[in-house]
Design an enzyme around this catalytic site. Structure first.
Site, PDB file in Angstrom:
ATOM      1  N   CYS C 407      -1.740   4.022  10.081  1.00  0.00           N
ATOM      2  CA  CYS C 407      -2.645   4.189   8.950  1.00  0.00           C
ATOM      3  C   CYS C 407      -2.724   5.622   8.458  1.00  0.00           C
ATOM      4  O   CYS C 407      -2.719   5.874   7.246  1.00  0.00           O
ATOM      5  CB  CYS C 407      -4.031   3.672   9.302  1.00  0.00           C
ATOM      6  N   HIS C 451      -9.458   4.146  11.682  1.00  0.00           N
ATOM      7  CA  HIS C 451      -8.581   3.795  10.578  1.00  0.00           C
ATOM      8  C   HIS C 451      -8.721   4.853   9.491  1.00  0.00           C
ATOM      9  O   HIS C 451      -9.723   5.575   9.430  1.00  0.00           O
ATOM     10  CB  HIS C 451      -8.989   2.410  10.045  1.00  0.00           C
ATOM     11  N   ASP C 467      -6.056   0.195   0.603  1.00  0.00           N
ATOM     12  CA  ASP C 467      -5.580   0.417   1.973  1.00  0.00           C
ATOM     13  C   ASP C 467      -4.076   0.168   2.027  1.00  0.00           C
ATOM     14  O   ASP C 467      -3.629  -0.983   2.037  1.00  0.00           O
ATOM     15  CB  ASP C 467      -6.298  -0.530   2.934  1.00  0.00           C
TER      16      ASP C 467
END
Lengths: 317, 305, 664
Positions: C407, C451, C467
């Protein structure tokens, strides 16, 4: 404080009346935190501060747990005294200067009572355990200085069990008293011989001349002097026999208060000494105190009566 | 059987007026196989009571007048040489009767007193090496003048303990005394009294008495009483186990006389003064006489339940 | 007087036991020499008791104290501060045992022991610790009891049984105090334990930081939703944003600290939840977008995170309400947009070129973002916790060479490209997802759920979150890290025994969830029971909360509990064991109320006769009772107390009702 004392005593005697047997109950038990308890509280306060400043719930919880233990300890400490029965035991007479021994019996009606302390402050308290449904006897000593009846006053009963952070106590008056004889003081004694007006007897001194004739044996009866027991006969299985003496009449010794010099206490002490001496020699004697005459006799009963008269002379009864 | 006992009481009460309580206690004592000490001034009816009891219970009666010159042999009996047979023949003394009245026992010397008391205790006498049993039943009723009277030898505590009860008859009530004065001489009634019980009946009654039930709770009460005398400071000494046995036996007999087959605390209380009064002394006054106030204390303070 | 006397053996025994129990929880953070000191002192004390050794003299005591202080200074670097303080306290606790002669010394030792237990809570306040600490407290109480016992030869067990019993009896009152005692804020600030290894997000990020976090199964926070728990793909827990990039590292600019709160509009359905946060040593809180909270001293910052004035040093409970569809900063300040476009002066030429090209192809920011996302989706990008090393131009290397990362790589690269294309954007760091615990209906979020994602600003829509990781590894978002990594076995590879690794064993998993649920409840209802929680709790149950209610609750409840305890302890109804006696005493009390009092020496028959004389109307009932009693108690008739009760009731009914005693 001193001005307050009579009120306190009056209140106390209403609340805990004088009795030979006292059962401790909620009317008679007082309870407050002890010094240790105050220290415990201070420690709790510190822990509470730590709990507040660290916002720590467990520290709060422990503080609260110990505070609750403190509160629960009130019940436990009270319970350790409640139901305890105190009974006065007999206190044998003593001579002034000797410690008087009071017997107190502690009885438990159901549960055990641990670490119960008894005594007359400022003297040190005596600590003992009472088993469940059992009893213990303890002897408490008190110094004596004066002849006459010695009343020890209210007895302090206290217990700090189980945690020591609280003290539960009571003041009980078991109506105990002990007769204190005068302190025996050795010395010469000018004798006056009873009704006899024999010139030779005048001024003779009681220095233990044997005036007794051995007469024979008779069976023991309570009240006979144990000094005269015929132990040989007893060991032969002939039962308890005492040697019987008959004194020659007309030579009874006469202890006379008036014939002595010195102040009252000194005279009584001297008389006390001679009462003991003559009793030991099994010699009959009479005792004369102002307003009171004990006829010539011998034996333990006579001795005790004489000592009692000496102890209570001038004290009323 | 109880009806007979009631008529015994009734018969004695006819002779001894106004003394129902003492008569009942005296009978209780005899039924419980104890010996009785009556302490009173002369002329109060001590002898009459004993004689009457002997008569109604159908017992042989002997009276020994104790005097200062009385010898043990005068009580127990002596062996006399019989010229005809050339042997010593034992002449039993007055003690060989079923009911012996030892009158004014405190006037005799301790030696003679103990001769009687030992016989009482053992139920047999030993004279010149030969042991002779006393008759069955065997009761002694001793009388004693109060000690304050001169020329007497007071019975020591150890001897007193051998009497189950001590009674004091006391002056009769006014009505009883009036009846006494107006009526016939009481002693003249005596010869006409029938024996209400015979030996076997008496033995049966005596055998019934130990069967009277004394429950745990009651025995606890007796123990509390005895314990109080041993622990309370005002008692010079405590009661002996013999005394507690006597107390329970007397209470049983009293309950039996009252027509019950179990003992209640009131029975114990009824016999308590008579049974323990002469065994107790106040500590403050050990030479003193009687434990009357101590008995009252026991009755008042010792929890009955 | 009794203070000066010797210490009973039983007390010494329990003191030694208590010392062991008190020190055990501290073992993990005590220097080794303290443990040595402790064992030596205990051995010495035992030898003293066995008359094999002497008490230390004044020199030895002084020397030991000094040596202990010096040791603390050497091993902790100071004598003040919580850690040093605790070590000093433990050392004093240990040395006091050695010089303990009198009961007073023993008392000091016991009180010290209580303090040491309290300090242990500062390091560990789990439920296990709480229950464990009952052991040393019991032992200390037993030692306290032992000090009072006069019988020196008693066995240790009755003493500890009494101590335990007293503690059990104290529990109800303790609970009452715990609930009602008013909580307040700290009176003054105190040092906190600094050896609490807190892991978590920090105020700057490189991909390696996130990779570190993803190896940790430590708990970050737990959240309970009022109402239905949203699906995990919607659970983006914002912690903070990074708006500055120096070529390697994303960090937060100082501007975010001081900028005024950003404007936003509530829209759509709100979600409300409560969060129990583990200590993080940081000031930001975790919340879904866009959140409001009732927590004091907390405000919303310019980047929509929640931040407290004080760092979160101990676990924290707060309520929050979020509006996921809210419009954020539709009219932004130029300064905040300027900061969202900041880039290093040079570097990453290929990325910048790609950005130029994208900008040319997609003039609308929305389209451009979509194009980037589909690029990530369609090109062979891989999700891995073991990415290959990156060179100087790490974004170029990642986007065009290695194409594998996690991420932090994706979010960093995307933000870079967006900024290069002239679209204001920033990296959002936080946690995503969390494990739903069906037993307690809450979500637990661990460090490996950390994250990073992206938000960009678009005129008219304000800030929009996207995202990029979802395009590469949707299973990371939908079911969590473990599934995303199922191919490479890197999930928690450092902790082979973590129960989280064995989630496929269903019984073990259920056990773990249940245990976690218990701990969550513990944290929420016990540890978190501080001022606000208390207020809410009491309000819920009592309606209103003021000083009066608290005092009434404490005093009334305490009195009631103590009364019950006293009843249980004294059992007044059992004072008379014998049932017959008990009935008779009631009979006596009844008659006493009517003026007939029994004297102690009065037998039942005499008493009944007297009572019958005084109360002729009831004579029959009185006699009937007395006869029945006599028959049972003395005549040995079968004991049936019921019959006595019947007689007593008959008597009671025949008597007029009276409550108080009539003085006769």
């Amino acid at each position: 404080m001193a001005a307050f004392k009579p009120y306190w005593n009056r209140w106390l005697s209403r609340r805990i009346p004088v009795a030979a047997s006292v059962r401790l109950n909620q009317r008679r038990i007082f309870i407050i935190p002890s010094q240790v308890g105050l220290a415990f509280m201070a420690a709790l306060l510190l822990m509470l501060l730590a709990a507040i400043n660290y916002q720590n719930s467990l520290a709060y919880a422990l503080t609260f747990l110990l505070s609750s233990v403190f509160v629960v300890a009130i019940l436990h400490t009270y319970r350790n005294l409640a139901g305890l029965i105190l009974k006065a035991g007999a206190a044998p007479a003593v001579f002034a200067g000797e410690p008087a021994t009071f017997r107190v019996r502690l009885e438990s009606s159901a549960r055990a009572h641990q670490a119960v302390s008894l005594g007359w402050p400022p003297a040190a308290l005596q600590t003992l355990d009472v088993p469940a449904a059992g009893q213990v006897e303890c002897q408490l000593n008190l110094p004596t200085t004066q002849r006459g009846w010695l009343r020890p006053g209210r007895l302090r009963v206290e217990s700090r069990f189980p945690l020591g952070i609280l003290v539960a106590w009571s003041w009980v008056d078991l109506d105990q008293q002990v007769l204190v004889y005068p302190r025996p003081l050795a010395g010469d004694l000018p004798l006056s011989a009873g009704a006899s007006d024999d010139q030779e007897e005048e001024g003779s001194r009681a220095h233990g001349q044997g005036v007794d004739d051995y007469q024979g044996l008779k069976s023991y009866q309570p009240g006979d002097s144990k000094r005269r027991l015929h132990w040989k006969a007893y060991s032969r299985g002939q039962g308890l026999l005492v040697k019987d003496f008959a004194s020659i009449t007309g030579r009874d010794l006469y202890l006379d208060f008036e014939s002595l010099g010195g102040d009252v206490e000194a005279r009584l002490s001297l008389l006390c000494h001679w009462v003991l001496q003559l009793s030991e020699r099994q010699q009959p004697f009479a005792l004369s105190l102002p307003g009171q005459v004990l006829a010539a006799n011998t034996g333990e009963l006579h001795r005790d009566a004489c000592l009692r008269a000496l102890a209570l002379f001038g004290r009323g009864v | 059987m109880r009806a007979k006992l009631d008529s015994v009481l009734e018969a004695v009460n006819q002779v001894l007026l106004g003394k129902e309580q003492q008569v009942r206690l005296a009978l209780t004592c005899l039924l419980a196989e104890g010996h009785l000490l009556i302490e009173d001034l002369p002329g109060m009816g001590k002898t009459t009571l004993s004689h009457t009891l002997a008569k109604v219970l159908g017992l042989s009666f002997q009276r020994i007048q104790f005097t200062s010159d009385l010898l043990p042999g005068d009580i127990l009996g002596t062996s006399v040489f019989d010229k005809d047979t050339g042997q010593f023949v034992f002449h039993p003394g007055p003690i060989f009767a079923e009911l012996v009245l030892a009158d004014e026992i405190n006037r005799a010397t301790p030696k003679s007193q103990s001769a009687l008391l030992e016989a009482m205790e053992e139920g047999q006498v030993t004279i010149e090496g030969a042991t002779r049993p006393l008759p069955q039943p065997f009761f002694v009723i001793a009388t004693q003048n109060p000690v304050s009277q001169g020329g007497t030898f007071a019975l020591p505590e150890s001897q007193l303990d051998r009497f189950m009860m001590r009674l004091s008859l006391g002056y009769p009530g006014k009505a009883a005394e009036k009846a006494l004065l107006l009526g016939d001489s009481r002693r003249s009634l005596l010869p006409h009294l029938p024996a209400v019980l015979n030996h076997s009946e008496l033995a049966r009654v005596q055998a019934e008495i130990p069967k009277v039930r004394a429950s745990d709770a009651l025995v606890d009460y007796v123990l509390r009483l005895v314990d109080a005398t041993r622990t309370q400071p005002q008692f010079a000494w405590g009661l002996s186990p013999r005394a507690s046995l006597a107390l329970l036996a007397a209470a049983r007999a009293w309950a039996f006389l009252a027509g019950r087959d179990y003992v209640i605390p009131e029975d114990v209380q009824a016999v308590l003064p008579a049974v323990v009064g002469h065994r107790l002394r106040e500590r403050a006054d050990p030479a003193g006489h009687g434990g009357g106030s101590l008995v009252q204390w026991l009755l008042r303070e010792v929890p009955a339940l | 007087m009794s203070q000066a006397s010797a210490i009973p053996r039983i007390s010494l025994t329990w003191l030694l036991v208590a010392q062991v129990l008190v020190i055990i929880p501290h073992l993990s953070h005590l220097p080794l020499w303290v443990i040595g000191l402790w064992l030596g002192s205990a051995a010495w004390r035992v030898q003293i008791f066995r008359m094999r050794a002497r008490y230390p003299n004044a020199w030895a005591k002084g020397g030991l104290m000094l040596a202990a202080a010096l040791g603390v200074f050497l091993s902790r670097g100071s004598l003040i501060g919580l850690d040093a303080g605790v070590v000093l306290l433990v050392a004093a606790f240990v040395l006091k045992l050695l010089e303990m002669r009198t009961r007073r010394d023993a008392l000091v030792l016991v009180f010290l022991g209580f303090f040491v237990v309290v300090t242990a809570y500062l390091f560990d306040d789990s439920m296990l610790m709480a229950f464990y600490s009952l052991l040393p407290v019991t032992a200390l109480l037993a030692a306290l009891i032992g000090l009072q016992q006069s019988n020196l030869a008693t066995q240790p067990w009755p003493t500890v049984r009494l101590a335990g019993g007293m503690m059990l009896q104290a529990l109800p009152v303790m609970l009452l105090l715990f609930v009602f005692f008013p909580r307040m804020g700290p009176l003054w600030s105190l040092p906190v334990p600094n050896d609490k290894a807190t892991s978590g997000l920090s105020d700057s990020m490189t991909p390696a930081d996130i990779a570190d976090l993803s190896r940790s199964a430590a708990l970050a926070f737990r959240a309970s939703f009022n109402g239905e728990t949203p699906p995990r793909s919607e659970l983006y827990w914002r912690a903070l944003t990074f708006d500055r990039f120096d070529g390697r590292r994303w960090s937060q600019s100082d501007y975010a600290e001081f900028a005024p709160a950003a404007q936003w509009q509530k829209q759509g359905e709100p979600v409300s939840y409560s969060i129990v946060m583990q200590p993080s040593s940081q000031r930001w809180l975790f919340a879904l977008d866009v959140a409001e909270t009732t927590l004091e001293q907390t405000r919303q910052m310019s980047d929509f995170r929640l931040q407290r004035r004080q760092p979160v040093d101990r676990s924290l409970i707060y309520q929050a309400t979020s509006w996921p569809q809210a419009l954020r900063e539709t009219q932004p300040s130029t300064e905040s947009l300027r900061r969202a476009l900041q880039l290093p002066e040079q570097g990453e030429p290929r990325s910048r070129a790609w950005a130029e090209q994208l900008k040319r192809d997609y003039p609308q920011p929305e389209q451009l973002v979509q194009a980037m996302l589909s690029h990530f989706n369609q090109q062979p990008f891989a999700y891995t916790l073991r990415p290959p090393a990156l060179g100087q131009n790490n974004i170029d290397d990642f986007l065009f060479e290695t194409r594998s990362g996690f991420c932090a790589h994706y979010a960093g690269a995307m933000t870079y490209v967006l900024r290069a294309a002239g679209i204001p954007a920033r990296v959002v760091a936080g946690y995503q997802g969390g494990e739903y615990n069906p037993a307690g209906n809450y979500v637990q979020v661990r460090q490996f759920d950390a994250h990073a994602w992206v938000e960009y600003w678009q005129s008219g829509r304000g800030w929009v979150s996207v995202d990029p990781t979802f395009q590469v590894a949707p299973e990371r978002i939908e079911s969590g890290l473990e599934d995303a990594l199922s191919g490479e076995q890197t999930f928690l590879e450092d902790s082979p025994f973590s129960p989280l690794r064995y989630r496929n064993l269903s019984w073990l998993n259920e056990l773990r969830l249940a245990w976690d649920n218990i701990n969550y409840g513990w944290q929420r209802w016990v540890l978190g029971y501080q001022s606000q929680q208390q207020l809410e709790f009491l309000q819920r149950w009592l309606g209103r909360v003021d000083a009066q209610t608290l005092v009434m609750g404490l005093v009334g409840g305490g009195g009631l509990l103590l009364g019950l305890l006293a009843l249980w302890l004294f059992k007044p109804w059992q004072r008379e064991r014998d049932p017959q006696q008990r009935v008779f005493q009631r009979f006596e009390r009844l008659l006493a109320r009517h003026g007939v009092t029994r004297q102690p020496g009065e037998g039942p028959r005499d008493y009944a006769a007297r009572a019958a004389l005084q109360l002729p109307a009831q004579a029959q009932a009185i006699q009937a009772f007395a006869l029945a009693f006599e028959a049972q108690r003395y005549a040995g008739q079968a004991t049936s107390v019921a019959e006595l009760h019947l007689c007593l009731r008959a008597l009671r009914l025949s008597l007029p009702w009276r409550l108080t005693r009539l003085e006769s």
